[in-house]
Structure formats: C-alpha cells, structure tokens
Enzyme design. Sequence first.
Site, PDB file in Angstrom:
ATOM      1  N   GLU A  22       0.698  -1.328  -0.156  1.00 34.91           N
ATOM      2  CA  GLU A  22       0.436  -0.059   0.391  1.00 34.91           C
ATOM      3  C   GLU A  22       0.917   1.317  -0.278  1.00 34.91           C
ATOM      4  OE1 GLU A  22      -3.687  -2.280   2.366  1.00 34.91           O
ATOM      5  OE2 GLU A  22      -3.118  -0.695   3.489  1.00 34.91           O
ATOM      6  N   CYS A  69       3.649   9.189   0.483  1.00 33.17           N
ATOM      7  CA  CYS A  69       3.480   7.934   1.424  1.00 33.17           C
ATOM      8  C   CYS A  69       4.305   6.233   0.616  1.00 33.17           C
ATOM      9  CB  CYS A  69       3.318   7.978   2.672  1.00 33.17           C
ATOM     10  SG  CYS A  69       3.759   7.105   4.501  1.00 33.17           S
ATOM     11  N   CYS A 127       5.757  -6.274   8.114  1.00 32.99           N
ATOM     12  CA  CYS A 127       6.644  -5.406   9.093  1.00 32.99           C
ATOM     13  C   CYS A 127       7.037  -6.712   9.935  1.00 32.99           C
ATOM     14  CB  CYS A 127       6.131  -4.041   9.407  1.00 32.99           C
ATOM     15  SG  CYS A 127       8.329  -3.341  10.852  1.00 32.99           S
ATOM     16  N   CYS A 168       6.019  -3.329  16.196  1.00 30.76           N
ATOM     17  CA  CYS A 168       5.306  -1.539  17.403  1.00 30.76           C
ATOM     18  C   CYS A 168       4.140  -2.005  17.784  1.00 30.76           C
ATOM     19  CB  CYS A 168       5.702  -0.107  16.721  1.00 30.76           C
ATOM     20  SG  CYS A 168       7.506  -0.082  16.187  1.00 30.76           S
ATOM     21  N   CYS A 215       0.500  -0.209  15.660  1.00 30.43           N
ATOM     22  CA  CYS A 215       1.006   0.016  14.645  1.00 30.43           C
ATOM     23  C   CYS A 215       0.224  -1.605  14.096  1.00 30.43           C
ATOM     24  CB  CYS A 215       2.436  -0.476  14.146  1.00 30.43           C
ATOM     25  SG  CYS A 215       2.623   0.078  12.554  1.00 30.43           S
ATOM     26  N   GLY A 256       6.285  -1.681   6.308  1.00 30.94           N
ATOM     27  CA  GLY A 256       7.745  -1.826   6.325  1.00 30.94           C
ATOM     28  C   GLY A 256       8.440  -0.702   7.465  1.00 30.94           C
ATOM     29  N   GLU A 257      10.173  -1.091   7.640  1.00 27.83           N
ATOM     30  CA  GLU A 257      11.005  -0.696   8.867  1.00 27.83           C
ATOM     31  C   GLU A 257      12.357  -0.340   6.555  1.00 27.83           C
ATOM     32  OE1 GLU A 257      12.357   1.429  10.626  1.00 27.83           O
ATOM     33  OE2 GLU A 257      14.196   0.975   9.791  1.00 27.83           O
ATOM     34  N   SER A 315      12.399   7.183   7.452  1.00 28.62           N
ATOM     35  CA  SER A 315      11.798   6.565   8.718  1.00 28.62           C
ATOM     36  C   SER A 315      12.569   6.128   9.282  1.00 28.62           C
ATOM     37  CB  SER A 315       9.960   7.297   8.257  1.00 28.62           C
ATOM     38  OG  SER A 315       9.722   7.089  10.417  1.00 28.62           O
ATOM     39  N   SER A 345      11.300   7.184  14.571  1.00 34.40           N
ATOM     40  CA  SER A 345       9.923   6.615  15.817  1.00 34.40           C
ATOM     41  C   SER A 345      10.381   6.599  16.758  1.00 34.40           C
ATOM     42  CB  SER A 345       9.534   5.627  15.051  1.00 34.40           C
ATOM     43  OG  SER A 345       9.379   5.625  13.722  1.00 34.40           O
ATOM     44  N   LEU A 346      10.503   8.016  17.837  1.00 36.48           N
ATOM     45  CA  LEU A 346      11.128   7.844  19.142  1.00 36.48           C
ATOM     46  C   LEU A 346       9.888   6.748  20.360  1.00 36.48           C
ATOM     47  CD1 LEU A 346      13.659   8.890  20.766  1.00 36.48           C
ATOM     48  CD2 LEU A 346      11.446  10.610  21.167  1.00 36.48           C
ATOM     49  N   HIS A 347       8.623   7.729  20.213  1.00 39.31           N
ATOM     50  CA  HIS A 347       7.181   7.513  21.321  1.00 39.31           C
ATOM     51  C   HIS A 347       7.658   7.327  22.629  1.00 39.31           C
ATOM     52  CE1 HIS A 347       5.739   7.273  17.079  1.00 39.31           C
ATOM     53  NE2 HIS A 347       6.335   5.637  16.648  1.00 39.31           N
ATOM     54  N   ASN A 397      -3.698   6.873  15.440  1.00 38.46           N
ATOM     55  CA  ASN A 397      -4.977   6.931  15.206  1.00 38.46           C
ATOM     56  C   ASN A 397      -5.260   4.959  15.227  1.00 38.46           C
ATOM     57  OD1 ASN A 397      -4.594   8.643  12.866  1.00 38.46           O
ATOM     58  ND2 ASN A 397      -3.098   8.481  12.557  1.00 38.46           N
ATOM     59  N   CYS A 419      -1.221   7.099   9.770  1.00 35.90           N
ATOM     60  CA  CYS A 419       0.449   7.077   9.666  1.00 35.90           C
ATOM     61  C   CYS A 419      -0.573   5.556  10.280  1.00 35.90           C
ATOM     62  CB  CYS A 419       0.934   7.446  10.687  1.00 35.90           C
ATOM     63  SG  CYS A 419       1.003   8.762   9.972  1.00 35.90           S
TER      64      CYS A 419
HETATM   65  N1  SAH Z   1       9.085   1.123  10.051  1.00 35.68           N
HETATM   66  C1  SAH Z   1       9.251   2.492   9.964  1.00 35.68           C
HETATM   67  C2  SAH Z   1       8.898   4.100   9.292  1.00 35.68           C
HETATM   68  C3  SAH Z   1       7.018   3.395   9.609  1.00 35.68           C
HETATM   69  S1  SAH Z   1       7.236   5.003  10.041  1.00 35.68           S
HETATM   70  C4  SAH Z   1       9.310   3.545  11.618  1.00 35.68           C
HETATM   71  O1  SAH Z   1       8.923   2.974  12.993  1.00 35.68           O
HETATM   72  O2  SAH Z   1       9.350   4.767  11.660  1.00 35.68           O
HETATM   73  C5  SAH Z   1       4.976   5.246  10.424  1.00 35.68           C
HETATM   74  C6  SAH Z   1       4.591   6.307  12.065  1.00 35.68           C
HETATM   75  O3  SAH Z   1       3.564   6.532  12.163  1.00 35.68           O
HETATM   76  C7  SAH Z   1       5.905   6.142  12.814  1.00 35.68           C
HETATM   77  O4  SAH Z   1       6.681   6.521  13.191  1.00 35.68           O
HETATM   78  C8  SAH Z   1       5.151   4.935  13.644  1.00 35.68           C
HETATM   79  O5  SAH Z   1       5.606   4.282  14.675  1.00 35.68           O
HETATM   80  C9  SAH Z   1       3.650   5.713  13.539  1.00 35.68           C
HETATM   81  N2  SAH Z   1       2.344   4.760  13.623  1.00 35.68           N
HETATM   82  C10 SAH Z   1       2.393   3.366  13.710  1.00 35.68           C
HETATM   83  N3  SAH Z   1       1.296   3.003  13.824  1.00 35.68           N
HETATM   84  C11 SAH Z   1       0.860   4.419  13.739  1.00 35.68           C
HETATM   85  C12 SAH Z   1      -0.782   5.014  14.337  1.00 35.68           C
HETATM   86  N4  SAH Z   1      -1.561   3.131  14.924  1.00 35.68           N
HETATM   87  N5  SAH Z   1      -1.140   6.341  14.890  1.00 35.68           N
HETATM   88  C13 SAH Z   1      -0.267   6.817  14.216  1.00 35.68           C
HETATM   89  N6  SAH Z   1       0.812   6.221  14.134  1.00 35.68           N
HETATM   90  C14 SAH Z   1       1.118   5.593  14.276  1.00 35.68           C
END
Ligand code: SAH
Length: 364
Positions: free
Chosen positions: A111, A124, A131, A135, A138, A180-181, A212, A235-237, A311, A354
């Site tokens: 996608e 995007c 993946c 996480c 996700c 994917g990563e 990313s 992707s810190l979070h 999301n 995302c």
């Molecule tokens: N694997 C890479 C690319 C994915 S980018 C990475 O981890 O960076 C997508 C971004 O959206 C990442 O920062 C991911 O952690 C974040 N993400 C994943 N699921 C999400 C969700 N349900 N709501 C908001 N952000 C989310």
Amino acid sequence: MLSADVHGPVMPDGTPAAPRVPSFFGLTRPALAARLEGLGLPPYRAAQLYSWVYRKHRRDPETMTNLPRSLRPRLHEVCELELPRTASVHASRDALTHKFVLTLADQARVECVSMRSERRLTYCISSQAGCALACAFCATGLMGLKRNLRAEEIVAQAFIMQEWNGWRDARFNLVFMGMGEPLVNYGPVMDAVRVIHDPLGLDVGARRITVSTCGIVPQMDRLAEEGLPLGLAVSLHATTDALRDRLVPVNKRFPLGQLIPAARRYGERTGRRVTLEYTLLAGVNDSREDADRLATIARDLPSKINLIPYNPVPGLPWKRPSAESVQAFAERLYPQAPAVTVRNTLGGEIWAACGQLGGLSPGA
Ligand code: SAH
C-alpha cells in the site's frame, strides 16, 4: 494464480529472486548502462531510456524515436517495463488523500498513499510487505513481515501515483513512512532512492525524501555516509527505555542511549535536523513529565519534533488523546524544544493514516 515457478526461486527472506531480465524501475542509471554494455549495446542509451520513461512517461519502446529501429524490439532483453497492477484506489471524502493497493507479481500486496495539501504533494511509500518489528500500536506490525520489496517495487509506487496524477506536479515529497522498516531493507531502498533522486529519473531532491526508522542504529550510521542529505525521521514515541521497550520492541537491541547519539551523528554528518516522531497515546506517553523529557532530548539534538495523535487500529487498546491534551502537550514542549509540529492526520476514514496500512480497507 502466478506461482513461484513463473517467478523463479525465492530468497531466504521471502523476496522473489532477481528475474532473468531485470525490471527497468529497479536499475539505477549506472546499473542500466552496465547492463546495456554487457549486452553489447552503447551505455549512453541508459540516459535516453531514463528520459523516455521518467521524463516523457513513455513505456512503449516503439515510441522511443531516438533509439534505432533495430534496438526497439530488443529492449525486452535489456529490461522489463511492466509495473505492478493497481488493485484499488481509495479516495478520502475531501479527495485530497488516496490510498493505493498494488498487487505484486507474486501476489504480495503493498500500500502507498498520496496526500495533497494546499502547499504540497507528499507520497508515502512502503519498503516491505508487512513489517517484522511489531511496534505495539501499529497495524502493519500486526501482520508480521511478508517480505522485503525489491527496488523496482519501491520506485513503482512513486511512478504509479505520479502517473495517476497525470504528472501534473513537477515537485513532490516522498516519505518512507508506509509499510515496513526501510533500514532493514537497506540495499533495495537505497537503489530506489537513487533512481527517484536521479535528475533524469523522478528528479526528487534529497531534501524532499525522508526515510523514517524505528531506530536501527548501525544502518542510521550507514545512511549518514551515503553522501545524500536525505531527511531522517526517528520513531521515538517514548522517552524512557522502560516504556520504549514496550512500544517499540527493537529498543531492547538499540536503546535510547545508542539511538539518540546515532541521531546526533546523522544530523552532524548531513547538516540536517532529524525529525523525532512521537505518536501520542492517551495515558501512556502524554504526561507533562513525558513532554519535559522529550523537550530535553530535542534540545540537545539538531532536531524537530513531529507529534502524531494516535490513529486507532481495530483490536488494539490504545487511544488518541483529546485535542486539548494534544495541544497542552505541544505547548509544554514549546519553547523548550526548538521546533514542534502536530501531524495533520489525513486519510483516517480510508485506513490510510500513519500506522493503519495493512489489510484494512474502507468498510472493513
Ligand atoms: N518503520 C518505520 C516507518 C513507519 S513510519 C518507522 O518505524 O519509522 C510510520 C510512523 O507512524 C512511525 O513513526 C510509526 O511508529 C507511527 N505509527 C504507527 N502506527 C501508528 C498509529 N496507529 N497512529 C499513529 N502513528 C503510528
């Protein structure tokens, strides 16, 4: 159904092995020149082919008038010009966001999303089908890894979305924020970046391309040495290892004490500020203390913070904080942190936002 014997053997990671005739879309210009030369053809034809396909959008060799008539029918021995099939396109209600579902030769699905705003067009794209990094919040993580994408399957996503747009926009941004990563599929991702960046290719400036990553430290260092000032988003979070271990399990391998210095090295080497992506999960990582720790990290780093209100993903327990708490979190960061933006969530209703890519579709 197409089976493995049509597409040849499969690599240990599930990627179909290179086809006998390579895809045009996966060949960098030097690789195409070498391929031509190997077949006894002049390497300068590579530039001509690039310009027919990427600049003039022609894929039928018979229309490539500066190629000798004798070469045109032989082109299919040099490279293949097929694109993956577009299985469906889903438009958001405002018709500014579109999610594309593509079917690859081995029936894997991938996608990608086109997002238009007043100021820009952003594509995007995905680097893997599924993946492996799991996480916790996700949707793609729930699928597991189906396979790595080949370079041509990555380039094709941008090409197909541009074609669908009728090539109206000379400029667009490209973010590796789909499925994917990207940094665990490094070689194909970098080949795709080189094709996309090539002035005779899709001609996207390095500053308009963002990779990313959830924090694959050695590959971040490798990316810093490519000589391309690509944008890097991390992707810190979470701001503590205890929480990040839960949300982004790869943190157990590359904890914050390694990740933050790697982000700093990338920024210093490329002269670009690294984006810190921070998905806000209600009651999990959105406290004042979280904001203060995040500000401290960002202050010591050439960086900008991008907040992503969560999301929702069906079946997962996480919740998006209220608009007021998102606002409060952003205000607490600023002005302690140098730059803060809240990501405008687009495409939620078509499962294109995302972290929502992978198997979900409107009405599902
Ligand atoms: N694997 C890479 C690319 C994915 S980018 C990475 O981890 O960076 C997508 C971004 O959206 C990442 O920062 C991911 O952690 C974040 N993400 C994943 N699921 C999400 C969700 N349900 N709501 C908001 N952000 C989310």
